[in-house]
Design a protein around this motif. Structure first.
Motif, PDB file in Angstrom:
ATOM      1  N   UNK A 376       0.790  -1.224   0.000  1.00 58.16           N
ATOM      2  CA  UNK A 376       0.000   0.000   0.000  1.00 58.16           C
ATOM      3  C   UNK A 376       0.828   1.283   0.000  1.00 58.16           C
ATOM      4  N   UNK A 377       1.948   1.300   0.759  1.00 57.09           N
ATOM      5  CA  UNK A 377       2.719   2.528   0.821  1.00 57.09           C
ATOM      6  C   UNK A 377       1.885   3.666   1.392  1.00 57.09           C
ATOM      7  N   UNK A 378       2.396   4.905   1.454  1.00 60.18           N
ATOM      8  CA  UNK A 378       3.754   5.233   1.015  1.00 60.18           C
ATOM      9  C   UNK A 378       4.810   4.553   1.888  1.00 60.18           C
ATOM     10  N   UNK A 379       5.965   4.306   1.298  1.00 59.91           N
ATOM     11  CA  UNK A 379       6.999   3.571   2.018  1.00 59.91           C
ATOM     12  C   UNK A 379       7.538   4.365   3.194  1.00 59.91           C
ATOM     13  N   UNK A 380       7.614   3.700   4.313  1.00 64.57           N
ATOM     14  CA  UNK A 380       8.293   4.249   5.478  1.00 64.57           C
ATOM     15  C   UNK A 380       9.738   3.783   5.408  1.00 64.57           C
ATOM     16  N   UNK A 381      10.644   4.652   5.791  1.00 64.20           N
ATOM     17  CA  UNK A 381      12.057   4.276   5.753  1.00 64.20           C
ATOM     18  C   UNK A 381      12.263   2.981   6.509  1.00 64.20           C
TER      19      UNK A 381
END
Length: 408
Positions: A376-381
């Motif tokens: 799903x994102x948005x990507x977390x670091x």
């Protein structure tokens, strides 16, 4: 995607010899709903729902999502095979052929080390040490039951707990049942053995049986001491109430879950919170986190998020064992997934991986959460790197894009 997931649900349902009606009854849905899922007309659009169906079918949720084939981290699969072989070595109950009994002090130290390894969340290492530990503890028990009963019960308990973690609920049930049988008529030892037994039953989708088992064990602990509480009896009693409450929540019995967790809260208040959580498994902080997990289990993600945000502002829970904290944070991430806050879900998942990496990398349910966040994102670091490490994604040509791996 919904058609593929539906086909996998149908496949596993048939493998488990369930009709659509039986599956529907066990997850509290209609036969028509199951039929639509299997045809791809209706989508399993919430992680908690996917988890519920997977629990009833007794499969890793990734089997339904299609994220299979990822490597086991740290030799977990081989470790489980070794534990299975150890549990099948019935001849070790005879002290003679199996070798001389180990020193009671040495066995106790090894059991303590196993529990320390578990609390640190190093499941692959624990799985590697369990076979020899079980052999030694069973030899001691066969030769000197007066000294060997408690170490053997504790060895079986920690074995059952780590097997639940890595998704081997059937084998965990066997180990927990062995612990209960070894405990015999000792109510406190039997009560402590009932804790992993309830967890294994929950893992097998037997939530109602887990509830009744844990409540019966708790009542026996509460009524057996005649007012002279043995050390640890309140902690065992409270932990059993927590397990019963979580099992009830997983069955949708929210009223019973609330009552049981309320009783656990009262017991925790008696215990107090000046605890060394490196050795204590029960207290007010543990109960507060259990309330969050119960809300997740019952499908009330909004309440789970609210309670988690309140709990996360407190510092007490951060003193819990690494295994406990990381496992809890995975459940918190599940709650955020169900309210579609993918950024928060990813943030707490990365924190769980920092606290106890094996909780994420060895547990099938945790890998499923990673897969969902990656989708799903948005990507977390950190989430993208974690998904790649688990074999759930691969990097794009420039190392920035992440592509979810799906079976052909």
């Amino acid at each position: 995607m919904s058609v593929a997931v539906g086909r996998r649900v149908a496949l596993w349902r048939v493998r488990r010899q369930m009709t659509q009606q039986v599956l529907a009854d066990r997850i509290g849905r209609s036969k028509s709903w199951v039929e639509k899922v299997e045809r791809g007309v209706r989508t399993l659009d919430r992680f908690s729902l996917i988890q519920q169906v997977a629990d009833v079918l007794r499969v890793d949720p990734t089997e339904l999502l299609g994220d299979t084939g990822q490597p086991q981290i740290g030799g977990t699969s081989a470790g489980v095979d070794a534990v299975r072989a150890a549990l099948a070595r019935y001849e070790v109950f005879a002290a003679g052929p199996a070798g001389p009994a180990a020193d009671a002090g040495e066995v106790s130290q090894r059991v303590e080390h196993a529990w320390s390894t578990y609390r640190h969340g190093d499941h692959p290492r624990l799985l590697r040490t369990v076979p020899e530990l079980l052999d030694a503890a069973r030899r001691l028990h066969a030769a000197r039951p007066e000294h060997g009963t408690e170490p053997l019960v504790r060895a079986y308990r920690v074995t059952a707990l780590v097997l639940v973690k890595v998704g081997e609920a059937d084998l965990a049930w066997l180990a927990a049942d062995r612990a209960l049988a070894t405990a015999g008529s000792d109510p406190l030892l039997a009560g402590s053995a009932a804790v992993p037994l309830a967890q294994a039953l929950r893992g097998l989708g037997q939530g109602r049986l887990a509830t009744t088992t844990a409540v019966a064990a708790a009542d026996r602990v509460a009524t057996s001491t005649d007012g002279e509480a043995r050390p640890g009896s309140r902690a065992v009693y409270g932990t059993l109430l927590l397990q019963a409450g979580l099992a009830a929540a997983g069955c949708g019995d929210t009223a019973n879950a609330s009552e049981l967790l309320g009783r656990a809260t009262h017991v925790a208040g008696q215990v107090g919170d000046g605890l060394d959580y490196r050795t204590a498994d029960f207290g007010p902080a543990a109960v507060e986190l259990a309330h969050v997990v119960a809300a997740v289990e019952s499908g009330d993600a909004q309440q789970a998020v609210r309670r988690h945000e309140a709990a996360s502002r407190q510092q007490t829970w951060r003193g819990l064992p690494a295994e406990h904290r990381a496992a809890y944070l995975v459940d918190a991430a599940r709650a955020y997934l169900d309210v579609a806050d993918f950024t928060a879900a990813g943030r707490w998942l990365v924190e769980a991986d920092r606290v106890a990496p094996a909780e994420i990398r060895s547990r099938p349910s945790a890998r499923t959460v990673v897969a969902e966040i990656s989708r799903h994102g948005p990507q977390v670091a950190g989430v993208g790197r974690l998904a790649t490490a688990l074999g759930l994604t691969r990097s794009g040509n420039e190392g920035t894009a992440m592509t979810l791996i799906r079976p052909v």
